[in-house]
Design a protein around this motif. Structure first.
Motif: not given
Lengths: 222, 288, 241
Positions: B109-121, B123-126
């Motif tokens: 879950l932590a991987t998905l959340v941090t990956g999502s935050i990184w992606g948002r930062a 690439w601009g998408v969650w």
């Protein structure tokens, strides 16, 4: 094992022929699912045509869940599972028999759903060989994995909710592979359709072999 | 509670004290220190990246967390396979499997959340339908299913057997899934979110290395405690059994007023008390 | 000759609850024993242990020379279990249910009609789906499945439940016939014993143990435990409604 599988498959199909749960409930349900997909995509015809293979296999997944639930609720209703355990039938045969019965019902359903997709989504059928081979292998995957997980959730109190929860992520690669193979066959994506069959074959082999080997223990343990 | 009257069970559980040992305390302390150093280096010491700017600091969390997620699931698979191997069969492997699955799903879950935050930062998408990201999401769903199944089975030996089988089947499913998602993504020519990042060097490399050490220590600490918890639960059940057996036996002949109820309870396997002639008490016992 | 059943200090769990808490039982071949006891005394669990459906966590068990926990698949074809539930498929007719049991046991189809006839199910009843039969008729179909399989050990859990007077005596005649042919029978009942059964050996269960009719060496020929006087018809049996 094969003889026992035939005995069990014959019994399950005979029950289905009498009760007609598949014909009277699962088939209409799947058709309604196709209609609902149409609503969800707001009659966007090109989009529906593009998405048709995925929607088709989602409908098969839902119907497969119901078929597996039914296959095991028949055994649970009057304590027949104890009868199967006492019967002397080979557990691998019981597994294969139940899987074959589920698969036979799913193949019939897929034929009807194909008509539904052609009528509702205006899909032009092409690449019949690839379509059929995909259907056979993907059906084996759904029936094999479904029967294996159905068997182990058999004796549990939370069977009805646990089974979809377990089965849906497990079948994710099957839906993905079958969808891509169909998209390739229908000319919606470029080539490479046959290699998806390899994945489906591997998945089917894993679950049919795993289920046949482990089913005795699964019947014992739950 | 009646467990005080029960002689301690002579088994693997006895070697595991209820409280943490010096070693595990040291492990926990070093994990906290490691996380502290990672935070300090990651936020203050290491410089921003030329390409990614401040976002590079996700490099000090996400890769390490993701690696620990896969390591924990790997331990779960190892425990399950070892449990199924007849020569190796032991409750320890099952404890390893449950610890790996539970800790692994937290890291997942932590991987998905941090990956999502990184992606948002960056690439601009969650969310993007990257192969590895998709596979991790499916892995998370599979692990939740596995844990739900474990909770649903009451009988310990059935639970071990069924969950080991399921874990092995799920490992094979993940292999198939890996190819499916990879082909699927290349088919659609999506760019990988995790393509080889900017070259890492100096303080960045050191901080990243530190993050692996720190999260590795966290993983080890969580695994040890989850393993110990499982062992304690087994011990609790085993010792509860002696008391439950005695209570069960007393349902019947108790009607005749057998003396000596307060003495030490016999352990499991001790022959039943001498049958007492008398009538069964007409009482309802609800067997679960 | 090996005894049909030998249980020593058997402990069995359902979940974490000890349904059997150290039960002993001996049964000779061709012998009939009636298990008595209140609800929840452990009768059903004892039958399930003997069928190899419920493993022991402590104690010893030997059934027809097999360890039911270690080799259930060799034991089970020799054992017939009639549980609380009948194990019938509602959508199949009585005949089809019996036929499936016969096929599963790898017997010839000839056994089907004989078994249906024995339970008075030939004719119209045999073609009715099991789901439309009455409780007593379903019980008889389940018994017909056992008759067709001809097991060496019969485990019957409240077999009289739902049967009318006529079929109760039919069942008792059947049990005599089965025991006479050398098969052993364990019958659990909390009902008032029908007169036909009252003369049989009776053991009592309470609290997951056998509290009366303790395990004892069986005197050859008598079918009754040596040294234990044969209990006259139901004299000590608690009358539990």
């Amino acid at each position: 094992m094969w003889r026992d599988a035939l005995v069990v498959a014959g019994k399950d199909l005979r029950i289905e022929a009498r009760a007609k749960v598949g014909l009277n409930q699962v088939v209409p349900y799947s058709m309604v699912v196709l209609l609902l997909f149409g609503f969800a995509f707001d009659q966007d015809r090109p989009l529906l045509q593009q998405a048709a293979p995925g929607l088709f296999w989602m409908a098969v997944l839902f119907a497969g869940l119901l078929a597996v639930q039914r296959s095991f609720s028949v055994e649970a209703a009057d304590g027949a599972m104890d009868g199967l355990r006492m019967s002397g039938l080979d557990p691998a045969g019981v597994f294969l028999g139940k899987a074959v019965a589920v698969a036979a019902q799913l193949v019939a359903l897929e034929a009807l759903l194909t008509v539904g997709v052609v009528v509702l989504f205006h899909t032009q059928l092409a690449g019949a060989g690839l379509l059929a081979a995909t259907a056979v292998l993907a059906t084996a995957c759904v029936a094999g994995a479904g029967t294996a997980y159905g068997a182990l959730s058999m004796g549990l109190r939370v069977r009805e909710t646990l089974l979809p929860m377990l089965l849906a992520p497990v079948l994710a690669p099957v839906v993905l592979s079958a969808t891509e193979a169909w998209r390739a066959a229908l000319g919606l994506s470029t080539g490479g359709g046959w290699r998806w069959l390899g994945l489906l074959a591997a998945f089917a082999a894993i679950y049919l072999a795993g289920g046949a080997v482990g089913f005795g223990a699964l019947m014992e343990e739950t | 509670m009646r467990f005080a009257e029960v002689p301690p069970a002579p088994s693997t559980g006895a070697r595991l004290p209820a409280r943490s040992s010096l070693l595990t305390r040291a492990l926990g302390l070093s994990a906290v220190v490691g996380l502290g150093i990672t935070t300090w280096w990651g936020l203050w010491v290491s410089p921003p990246d030329v390409v990614q700017g401040q976002y590079v600091r996700m490099l000090y969390v996400h890769p390490a967390v993701a690696t620990m997620c896969y390591a924990a699931f790997g331990l779960c698979a190892l425990g399950s396979i070892a449990w199924l191997w007849p020569r190796l069969r032991s409750p320890r492997w099952d404890r390893l499997a449950v610890a790996g699955a539970e800790v692994g799903s937290v890291f997942c879950l932590a991987t998905l959340v941090t990956g999502s935050i990184w992606g948002r930062a960056t690439w601009g998408v969650w969310w993007t339908w990257d192969a590895r990201l998709t596979l991790t999401a499916v892995l998370f769903a599979l692990s939740l299913g596995y844990l739900a199944l474990r909770r649903a089975i009451d009988n310990p030996s059935s639970r071990s057997y069924v969950s080991s089988m399921v874990a092995v089947l799920m490992v094979l499913t993940v292999v198939v899934d890996h190819y499916a998602t990879t082909w699927w993504v290349t088919l659609h020519q999506n760019t990988s979110l995790f393509k080889p990042g900017p070259s890492v060097h100096g303080w960045q490399l050191a901080t990243m290395g530190m993050s692996f050490v720190a999260f590795g220590l966290v993983l080890a600490w969580l695994m040890v405690h989850r393993y110990r918890l499982e062992a304690l639960e087994e011990r609790y059940e085993r010792e509860g059994l002696s008391a439950a057996l005695e209570a069960r036996r007393s349902e019947g002949p108790a009607a005749t007023g057998r003396p000596g109820r307060g003495g030490p309870q016999p352990a499991v396997g001790v022959p039943a008390p001498v049958p007492v002639a008398g009538q069964a008490r007409d009482q309802e016992v609800v067997a679960r | 000759m090996l005894p049909a059943v030998r249980l020593r200090s058997a402990v069995a769990l359902v979940g974490r609850y000890p349904v059997l808490a150290g039960a002993d039982l001996d049964l000779d071949r061709g012998e009939v024993v009636v298990l008595r006891g209140a609800n929840g005394a452990g009768k059903t669990s004892l039958l399930r242990v003997l069928a190899g459906l419920l493993p022991l966590v402590a104690g010893e068990a030997s059934v027809l020379g097999f360890d039911p926990g270690a080799e259930p698949r060799r034991l089970r074809p020799l054992v017939g279990l009639l549980g609380h539930r009948n194990g019938l498929y509602d959508d199949l007719s009585a005949r089809e249910n019996v036929r499936f049991a016969v096929r599963a046991a790898r017997l010839g189809p000839g056994a089907v009609d004989g078994a249906l006839d024995r339970l008075g199910l030939l004719g119209r009843l045999s073609e009715v789906p099991a789901g439309r039969l009455s409780a007593g008729q379903r019980r008889r179909v389940a018994l017909a499945c056992l008759v067709a399989r001809a097991p060496k050990l019969w485990l019957l859990d409240e077999p009289h439940a739902g049967l009318d007077a006529e079929h109760r005596s039919l069942l008792d005649a059947l049990l005599d016939e089965v025991a006479g042919a050398g098969a052993s029978i364990v019958l659990a009942s909390h009902e008032e014993l029908p007169p036909e059964l009252a003369s049989r050996r009776t053991v009592h269960m309470a609290g997951g143990t056998v509290v009366e009719g303790p395990a004892a060496p069986v005197a050859p020929g008598t079918g009754h435990p040596a040294g234990v006087p044969v209990v006259p018809a139901g004299a000590e049996a608690p009358r539990v409604a």
